[in-house]
Motif scaffolding. Structure first.
Motif, PDB file in Angstrom:
ATOM      1  N   THR A  87       0.839  -1.200   0.000  1.00  0.00           N
ATOM      2  CA  THR A  87       0.000   0.000   0.000  1.00  0.00           C
ATOM      3  C   THR A  87       0.872   1.246   0.000  1.00  0.00           C
ATOM      4  O   THR A  87       0.638   2.187  -0.772  1.00  0.00           O
ATOM      5  N   GLU A  88       1.894   1.258   0.847  1.00  0.00           N
ATOM      6  CA  GLU A  88       2.784   2.421   0.913  1.00  0.00           C
ATOM      7  C   GLU A  88       3.610   2.565  -0.360  1.00  0.00           C
ATOM      8  O   GLU A  88       3.877   3.684  -0.806  1.00  0.00           O
ATOM      9  N   TRP A  89       4.018   1.446  -0.946  1.00  0.00           N
ATOM     10  CA  TRP A  89       4.757   1.522  -2.210  1.00  0.00           C
ATOM     11  C   TRP A  89       3.892   2.182  -3.280  1.00  0.00           C
ATOM     12  O   TRP A  89       4.363   3.033  -4.034  1.00  0.00           O
ATOM     13  N   LEU A  90       2.623   1.765  -3.347  1.00  0.00           N
ATOM     14  CA  LEU A  90       1.726   2.306  -4.370  1.00  0.00           C
ATOM     15  C   LEU A  90       1.412   3.781  -4.122  1.00  0.00           C
ATOM     16  O   LEU A  90       1.281   4.560  -5.067  1.00  0.00           O
ATOM     17  N   LEU A  91       1.276   4.167  -2.855  1.00  0.00           N
ATOM     18  CA  LEU A  91       0.891   5.547  -2.530  1.00  0.00           C
ATOM     19  C   LEU A  91       2.068   6.518  -2.547  1.00  0.00           C
ATOM     20  O   LEU A  91       1.890   7.697  -2.880  1.00  0.00           O
ATOM     21  N   THR A  92       3.254   6.030  -2.168  1.00  0.00           N
ATOM     22  CA  THR A  92       4.389   6.961  -2.028  1.00  0.00           C
ATOM     23  C   THR A  92       5.457   6.796  -3.096  1.00  0.00           C
ATOM     24  O   THR A  92       6.320   7.659  -3.235  1.00  0.00           O
ATOM     25  N   GLY A  93       5.421   5.701  -3.840  1.00  0.00           N
ATOM     26  CA  GLY A  93       6.431   5.479  -4.880  1.00  0.00           C
ATOM     27  C   GLY A  93       6.316   6.506  -6.002  1.00  0.00           C
ATOM     28  O   GLY A  93       5.240   7.049  -6.263  1.00  0.00           O
ATOM     29  N   ARG A  94       7.427   6.757  -6.656  1.00  0.00           N
ATOM     30  CA  ARG A  94       7.434   7.707  -7.777  1.00  0.00           C
ATOM     31  C   ARG A  94       7.080   6.953  -9.057  1.00  0.00           C
ATOM     32  O   ARG A  94       7.740   5.971  -9.421  1.00  0.00           O
ATOM     33  N   ILE A  95       6.024   7.391  -9.722  1.00  0.00           N
ATOM     34  CA  ILE A  95       5.562   6.726 -10.949  1.00  0.00           C
ATOM     35  C   ILE A  95       6.481   7.129 -12.100  1.00  0.00           C
ATOM     36  O   ILE A  95       6.631   8.312 -12.401  1.00  0.00           O
ATOM     37  N   ILE A  96       7.075   6.128 -12.752  1.00  0.00           N
ATOM     38  CA  ILE A  96       7.935   6.431 -13.904  1.00  0.00           C
ATOM     39  C   ILE A  96       7.349   5.882 -15.212  1.00  0.00           C
ATOM     40  O   ILE A  96       7.837   6.200 -16.293  1.00  0.00           O
ATOM     41  N   PHE A  97       6.306   5.060 -15.086  1.00  0.00           N
ATOM     42  CA  PHE A  97       5.572   4.605 -16.275  1.00  0.00           C
ATOM     43  C   PHE A  97       4.153   4.251 -15.829  1.00  0.00           C
ATOM     44  O   PHE A  97       3.969   3.578 -14.820  1.00  0.00           O
ATOM     45  N   ASP A  98       3.160   4.728 -16.570  1.00  0.00           N
ATOM     46  CA  ASP A  98       1.771   4.496 -16.164  1.00  0.00           C
ATOM     47  C   ASP A  98       0.893   4.363 -17.398  1.00  0.00           C
ATOM     48  O   ASP A  98       0.495   5.354 -18.017  1.00  0.00           O
ATOM     49  N   ARG A  99       0.597   3.110 -17.762  1.00  0.00           N
ATOM     50  CA  ARG A  99      -0.209   2.874 -18.957  1.00  0.00           C
ATOM     51  C   ARG A  99      -1.676   3.217 -18.690  1.00  0.00           C
ATOM     52  O   ARG A  99      -2.299   2.674 -17.775  1.00  0.00           O
ATOM     53  N   ASN A 100      -2.196   4.123 -19.475  1.00  0.00           N
ATOM     54  CA  ASN A 100      -3.604   4.547 -19.358  1.00  0.00           C
ATOM     55  C   ASN A 100      -3.983   4.953 -17.921  1.00  0.00           C
ATOM     56  O   ASN A 100      -5.090   4.696 -17.458  1.00  0.00           O
ATOM     57  N   GLU A 101      -3.018   5.574 -17.225  1.00  0.00           N
ATOM     58  CA  GLU A 101      -3.228   6.065 -15.848  1.00  0.00           C
ATOM     59  C   GLU A 101      -3.669   4.949 -14.883  1.00  0.00           C
ATOM     60  O   GLU A 101      -4.423   5.188 -13.946  1.00  0.00           O
ATOM     61  N   TYR A 102      -3.164   3.747 -15.128  1.00  0.00           N
ATOM     62  CA  TYR A 102      -3.537   2.599 -14.287  1.00  0.00           C
ATOM     63  C   TYR A 102      -3.139   2.817 -12.826  1.00  0.00           C
ATOM     64  O   TYR A 102      -3.952   2.646 -11.912  1.00  0.00           O
ATOM     65  N   VAL A 103      -1.882   3.209 -12.597  1.00  0.00           N
ATOM     66  CA  VAL A 103      -1.394   3.395 -11.227  1.00  0.00           C
ATOM     67  C   VAL A 103      -2.080   4.592 -10.583  1.00  0.00           C
ATOM     68  O   VAL A 103      -2.459   4.547  -9.406  1.00  0.00           O
ATOM     69  N   ASP A 104      -2.254   5.657 -11.347  1.00  0.00           N
ATOM     70  CA  ASP A 104      -2.903   6.860 -10.813  1.00  0.00           C
ATOM     71  C   ASP A 104      -4.330   6.557 -10.372  1.00  0.00           C
ATOM     72  O   ASP A 104      -4.785   7.015  -9.309  1.00  0.00           O
ATOM     73  N   ASN A 105      -5.057   5.766 -11.174  1.00  0.00           N
ATOM     74  CA  ASN A 105      -6.425   5.379 -10.806  1.00  0.00           C
ATOM     75  C   ASN A 105      -6.443   4.485  -9.570  1.00  0.00           C
ATOM     76  O   ASN A 105      -7.334   4.599  -8.718  1.00  0.00           O
ATOM     77  N   MET A 106      -5.435   3.594  -9.464  1.00  0.00           N
ATOM     78  CA  MET A 106      -5.339   2.733  -8.292  1.00  0.00           C
ATOM     79  C   MET A 106      -5.076   3.569  -7.040  1.00  0.00           C
ATOM     80  O   MET A 106      -5.641   3.313  -5.977  1.00  0.00           O
ATOM     81  N   ARG A 107      -4.240   4.578  -7.170  1.00  0.00           N
ATOM     82  CA  ARG A 107      -3.963   5.472  -6.041  1.00  0.00           C
ATOM     83  C   ARG A 107      -5.235   6.200  -5.588  1.00  0.00           C
ATOM     84  O   ARG A 107      -5.491   6.331  -4.388  1.00  0.00           O
ATOM     85  N   THR A 108      -5.999   6.665  -6.546  1.00  0.00           N
ATOM     86  CA  THR A 108      -7.249   7.370  -6.214  1.00  0.00           C
ATOM     87  C   THR A 108      -8.187   6.449  -5.451  1.00  0.00           C
ATOM     88  O   THR A 108      -8.792   6.841  -4.445  1.00  0.00           O
TER      89      THR A 108
END
Length: 289
Positions: A87-108
C-alpha cells in the motif's frame, strides 16, 4: 539513480503486458519500507508465469530490488492485508511509467477506500482477531501463558488494524502509530500488556477483560460482510459458505468466526434431518431485518 536503473525497466515499459512502474527509495537507514534495500523497483503486469518475480542488483555500493507483480496478486495483497508494504509503495512510490493512468487510478481508489472494500477487509481482520483471541483464551485457561501472550499480541494487532480500517484508512507498516492517533484506547491496552510490571498471568487476565468489551463493541462492523452474504438466502451449509467467492478470503478463520457469532446470537443454526437416526445437518442463517 534512475539513470542507472533505466536499462532494467525500460524494456519492461515497452511491453503491452506492463501496466505501471514505480520507484520506491529508502527514506532513512532504519526505515523498514524497502526491506533494507536502497531502491525498490515495482513493476505491475497484467499476467505472468509467476505472480511475484524478484531480482536483486547492486550499483555504486547500493542495493536495488526489482519486484515484478501481477495485477491479481496486487489486488489480493490489498484485500487481505498480507503484504503491508505494498500500500505504501503504491501511494508513495514515484511513478515512472503508467499505462492509461492505471497506477494513478489505483492510487485514487486507495485514497478514497470505497466502503464495500473496507467492509470485506474489516470482516477478514475480525475473523483473524477472533481466531487469535479464542486461541489465546484457550492457552490461558491451560496456563500456557507465553503461548497465550503470543496470541493476545496478534489479536491486539488485528484489533488495531480493524480500528484503522473502520475509520477509513489503510493500515500502514507503522500501524501502532496510526492507532495511537485514531483509537488511543487500543494503544493504551497494548502498552499495558507490553510494559506493565504485573505478572504475565495478571496482565493477560486484565487484558482479556478489556478485550472482551472492545471486541463486543465491534461485532456489528466486523460481522456485517459475513451476515450480509448469509442473508442472501434462507440457509447455508458450511461448505456453501466456505466456497463463496468472497468468503474464501476468510480461510481457516471462517469456522471460528461463525461459532463466535452463534454464541453472540448474530448467526443461528438450523437442524435438518439426515438418513441417520438422531443425526442432523447443521445449516446457518441470520434473522431477516
Amino acid at each position: 539513480m534512475e539513470d542507472i536503473l533505466r536499462p532494467i525497466y525500460q524494456e519492461r515499459a515497452s511491453q503491452p503486458n506492463t501496466l505501471g512502474i514505480l520507484i520506491v527509495e529508502k527514506k532513512d537507514r532504519k526505515s523498514p519500507l524497502t526491506d533494507t534495500f536502497d531502491t525498490v523497483l515495482l513493476i505491475i503486469v497484467k499476467q505472468a508465469e509467476l505472480p511475484v518475480f524478484i531480482k536483486h542488483y547492486t550499483y555504486q555500493g547500493n542495493k536495488a530490488a526489482m519486484h515484478i507483480v501481477t495485477e491479481a496478486q496486487i489486488k489480493d495483497w490489498l484485500l487481505l492485508g498480507s503484504n503491508r508494504k505494498i500500500t505504501e509503495w503504491l501511494l508513495t512510490g514515484r511513478i515512472i511509467f503508467d499505462r492509461n493512468e492505471y497506477v494513478d487510478n489505483m492510487r485514487t481508489e486507495l485514497r478514497d477506500f470505497p466502503f464495500y472494500g473496507r467492509k470485506i477487509k474489516m470482516g477478514i481482520e475480525f475473523a483473524k482477531l477472533i481466531r487469535r483471541y479464542m486461541d489465546g483464551k484457550a492457552f490461558f485457561a491451560s496456563r500456557h501463558f507465553l503461548d497465550a501472550y503470543n496470541h493476545v499480541v496478534h489479536s491486539l494487532h488485528h484489533l488495531a488494524r480493524l480500528a484503522v480500517i473502520e475509520n477509513g484508512f489503510h493500515p500502514e507498516v507503522t500501524v501502532w502509530n496510526q492507532v495511537k492517533q485514531i483509537e488511543p484506547e487500543i494503544f493504551k491496552l497494548y502498552e499495558e500488556l507490553v510494559n506493565s510490571e504485573e505478572t504475565l498471568e495478571k496482565r493477560l487476565e486484565l487484558l482479556f477483560l478489556a478485550s472482551e468489551f472492545l471486541i463486543h463493541s465491534r461485532i456489528q462492523v466486523g460481522s456485517s460482510h459475513l451476515t450480509e452474504i448469509i442473508g442472501q438466502k434462507e440457509t447455508w451449509s458450511f461448505q456453501e459458505l466456505q466456497s463463496h467467492e468472497e468468503l474464501q478470503f476468510y480461510s481457516v478463520d471462517l469456522s471460528v468466526m461463525i461459532e463466535f457469532l452463534i454464541e453472540k446470537n448474530v448467526i443461528y443454526t438450523n437442524e435438518i434431518e439426515t438418513k441417520g437416526k438422531g443425526i442432523y445437518h447443521r445449516y446457518y442463517s441470520v434473522k431477516k431485518v
